[in-house]
Design an enzyme around this catalytic site. Sequence first.
Site, PDB file in Angstrom:
ATOM      1  NE  ARG A   1       1.914  -5.426   2.937  1.00 12.31           N
ATOM      2  CZ  ARG A   1       2.394  -5.135   4.135  1.00 12.31           C
ATOM      3  NH1 ARG A   1       1.907  -5.746   5.199  1.00 12.31           N
ATOM      4  NH2 ARG A   1       3.358  -4.252   4.283  1.00 12.31           N
TER       5      ARG A   1
ATOM      6  CE  LYS B   1       4.845   5.341  -0.214  1.00 10.25           C
ATOM      7  NZ  LYS B   1       5.276   4.654   1.005  1.00 10.25           N
TER       8      LYS B   1
HETATM    9  N1  BES Z   1       6.825   1.043  -1.576  1.00 13.16           N
HETATM   10  C1  BES Z   1       6.713   1.135  -0.172  1.00 13.16           C
HETATM   11  C2  BES Z   1       7.970   0.648   0.563  1.00 13.16           C
HETATM   12  C3  BES Z   1       9.229   1.416   0.346  1.00 13.16           C
HETATM   13  C4  BES Z   1       9.666   2.313   1.311  1.00 13.16           C
HETATM   14  C5  BES Z   1      10.020   1.200  -0.753  1.00 13.16           C
HETATM   15  C6  BES Z   1      10.850   2.989   1.142  1.00 13.16           C
HETATM   16  C7  BES Z   1      11.213   1.883  -0.931  1.00 13.16           C
HETATM   17  C8  BES Z   1      11.636   2.774   0.032  1.00 13.16           C
HETATM   18  C9  BES Z   1       5.530   0.283   0.308  1.00 13.16           C
HETATM   19  O1  BES Z   1       4.488   0.154  -0.564  1.00 13.16           O
HETATM   20  C10 BES Z   1       4.999   0.908   1.554  1.00 13.16           C
HETATM   21  O2  BES Z   1       4.511   1.999   1.454  1.00 13.16           O
HETATM   22  N2  BES Z   1       5.085   0.219   2.673  1.00 13.16           N
HETATM   23  C11 BES Z   1       4.599   0.698   3.899  1.00 13.16           C
HETATM   24  C12 BES Z   1       3.868  -0.419   4.586  1.00 13.16           C
HETATM   25  C13 BES Z   1       3.101   0.003   5.783  1.00 13.16           C
HETATM   26  C14 BES Z   1       1.973   0.929   5.390  1.00 13.16           C
HETATM   27  C15 BES Z   1       2.567  -1.212   6.488  1.00 13.16           C
HETATM   28  C16 BES Z   1       5.797   1.163   4.711  1.00 13.16           C
HETATM   29  O3  BES Z   1       6.852   0.560   4.633  1.00 13.16           O
HETATM   30  O4  BES Z   1       5.682   2.184   5.379  1.00 13.16           O
HETATM   31 MN    MN Z   2       3.079   1.777  -0.335  1.00 11.97          MN
END
Ligand code: BES
Ligand code: MN
Length: 542
Positions: free
Chosen positions: A394, A320
Amino acid sequence: MVGRRGEAPLCPADNWQGDCEISSHRFQYPKPSVTHLPWKDNSIMEISQLTAPLVEIAADWLVVPVTEPVEISGKLAVLDTALAGSLARLKELGDLTGKFASTVPLRGVSGLKAARVLLVGLGKAEELTAGRLDRALATATRSISDKKDVKVAFAVPDAAVGAVSSGQIAAAATAAGLTGSVGQDLYRTEKSRFPFASFQLICTSENSAAVATAVSRGRIIGEAVNLARDLVNRPPQEITPVGFATRAATVAAECGLKCEIFDQPRLEKERMKSLLAVSQGSVEPPRMVILEHCGGAPDAPKLALVGKGVTFDSGGLSLKPTDGMLTMKCDMAGAATVLGAMTAIAKLKLPVNVVGYMGLVENMPSGSAFKLGDILTARNGVTIEVLNTDAEGRLVLADVLSYAVDAGASRIIDLATLTGACVVALGEDVAGAFSNDQTWCDAVMNAAKGCGEDAWQLPMWDLYDDLIKGDVGDIKNTGGRWGGAISAAKFLQRFVSGKPWVHLDIAGPAFASSNKPHREGGGTGCFVRTLLAVAEGLKSQE
Ligand code: BES
Ligand code: MN
Ligand code: ZN
């Protein structure tokens, strides 16, 4: 396991801060520089009840709820007389309206034993709900918790306000006394919020018994919400999977929950390779915590509460950017919510069977991290193609859900800070709800509504299944940009074996970026109340 910090014995004697069994110098790193603060909950706050005229209450703050329009009669008239008519004057000036969540502080008053009075508006009586009540009272307690050692007295109304009983008001006030006086400033030398020294509920001899029950309920709820908030607010170097599990074991022992903790070898034995893949790039070993409350008959249905516990989500190799990573200590909020709710369910001795599952891992990039293109075989045999290591929640939940199903869950709720897409769809204050069973979903949504916690159901039509069809494996762990919250839910659905299941995506509401009058920034403890309400509703549904 080689190269992991703190691996080996566990629960409850796991010494996670101490001995580092490091068998490879590559992973040798100094102990965290932060001195971990022992958890001191503010339940030591003295909570009591008293039957006495308001004018005779000695307190730093006397909190008096008023409705809109304000009527200066009964107790309020007695108070007004003691205050030489200043309430009536404020009303005339339009400064005392009783409007929802308005607060009118009167400092340094004479004529009362209390030093200050805080009038808090509940809005129109006929519009009052449990959710609005919580919001108004938390606004009130937050506004008076900026000084140390404050003694608070709360005037419980003699009768119901609209559809809300005086007992409910006493419970909500007690919970607000606990939550509104705790901030996220755990490690700050100069605190901005201070737990109250004492919290007295002023009642009449008629409602005294109801208030006593309400106070113990309010305390249990306030503590459960604060526990979830505290875990989210603590830094990720402290709340590692082992750190979380150790805390869970401690609170489980305190409230009589059965507690089992799976360490890495046990997770391997359970074939939880999807969860383990997420963990494999981190030096922090994974854990799964199982807490069991057996309040119902042995053959009664079992409710499973499943929480995502990614103690830090860097994104893994799909790293990230800083902005997105900044708040990712909150990625264990689902697990914290489950833990909080389980403590409340146990303390209230609900006559139901509930099991809480917390899947705990840290998602990090490293030479040992899982990779894009990896094929994972989850414990139920489904093969997963990894397209993005940041879609890790997931992968963790997949194995935990399938374990819960095999352990005999008859109904399931999972909570997860799962997708940014859900926040895009519904905003920061609303959870997404997804389900394979409308009756069960309605039960959960109604419980949430009754608590004033906002959740909105999104569709789970078959057409979304196409988004996660795999090329090399059965399914892939991302469904692309569009409908991202739904494709994530569709992924989870593959692991619940058709059991009635609701998935709550709490990526928005679990963590607040700033203060609002009714709540502190940081962990919010959202949906602890809803889970409790669902468990309470089980009895009547079966
Ligand atoms: N933990 C994050 C989701 C999240 C985003 C929680 C903002 C709280 C605030 C999750 O693991 C994630 O990174 N999801 C990705 C999924 C994508 C790569 C398909 C996302 O939402 O960008
Ligand atoms: Mn994530
Ligand atoms: Zn995540």
